[in-house]
Design an enzyme around this catalytic site. Sequence first.
Site: not given
Length: 456
Positions: A12-15, A37, A39-40, A154, A242
């Site tokens: 459920a991140g920006p992507a 689960p 905090t965010k 994103t 990276h």
Amino acid sequence: MHNTLPTLILGAGPAAIQLAVDISATGDARLGLYNRPSTKGERLKQYLALTPTLYLQGTGKAQATQKESSVTIDCYIDQLAQAVGDWQRLILAVPADHYYAVLQQIPWAALPQLKSVILLSSSMGSGLMVQNLLNAAGKRDVEVISLSSYYADTKYIRAETQDISANTQDINAGTQDIGAIQPYRAYTKAFKQRIYLANQWGNAGSAEMSWLTAVLARHHIDTLPCSNLLAAERFSITNYVHPPLALADTTLQALFYPEQRSQYLYKTQPEGPVCPAVIADLAGLADDYKRLLNRLGVEEINLLRFLNDDNYPVPASMVSRRWIDEFPQLPPLEQQYALFVRYTALLVDPYSTPDEQGRFYDFSAVKVATVYQDANALWHLPRVPLEDVHKLRTLLLLAGALDVVMPTAQRLLQRFQQALKAFIDRVGEEHCHPSLLGDDCDRQAAIIEQQWRSQT
């Protein structure tokens, strides 16, 4: 292309926000979102319970195809045991090193209509591992599709400002300052030029492959189908770039000593790690991958062409077409020189509009994120380099099982492990999150090897 398959996005991140908007634009599919689960995650869960809408906007070059948009989320879950029912498509929008842990928790028998599993940002071998897990669950007919990488750049919009230009170029934005982000609002500043993709059957004309091609075409992204999963996954840019930069001595010093001055991942020394020795590691790691890919029956890539033509081009006055096209045949020192010139050419964005002082956009100002403590005072590593270490270790273990030597990868990992051990000794093992103390890379490598051998 109209497509109405009920779709559950794992992550459920920006992507995931960009992806949800794009899926919604191609049809009226029911959309679900899973987030572990946290905090965010709890903030997002509470928000969606009141307003089941995510927001996205484009900035910079992305504005050409990404306008201000919103998307309705029909279902939110924070336990994978809840991934049940009529979902027909799962999309993995979590880091590639999390695929195994996530898929191990899926109740496959409770997904009788599942048709496809899509890997939004794969690593080499990810598709084989997912295919193996699906086979073991009795889901042999489920289509596995690997994308070479996530197709956009994103970020979250931060709570203290609605001006997205104020968002810093932190490669782990929001990791250490969870309260500052809005987990329901994101912006995209660029789209990739090209994405490689494949399914396990090499069938470029499948309905799901055609649908993905249509989704990416919304943003004028070229999609190149490959003959098999590994052939697409070899174009995962973070695998190449990276490790040499994030595991350089100067970067590790900044990572484990957050009180020291900031470092920038793509800048030259002394502001960042880029120097001839690090570029030699970049070339050496590409040679390691060449040996591994050849052992797996896959052709290696032309690294400079991939970096320039598929990702971030630089002016021909800096990197010539001859260098690009003939890169694999160049002597090693000339290869390294060409790569070094490319990275110096990208210290600024050569195609940006200069300001009143004649300065171009500071493209390389990507701050190295540092270790941080959670609400329980446990130390964590940021996603970069933790995900990269896990991916590199998995590939090194796979190479060992196939009698392939990867000396550069081995040396980079040893350097990281020494720095990590020194940090753990300094702060105490009891104060470290379990993710610093162990991983499941050996299991992932064994699964990839098993699946590969079963197909050869």
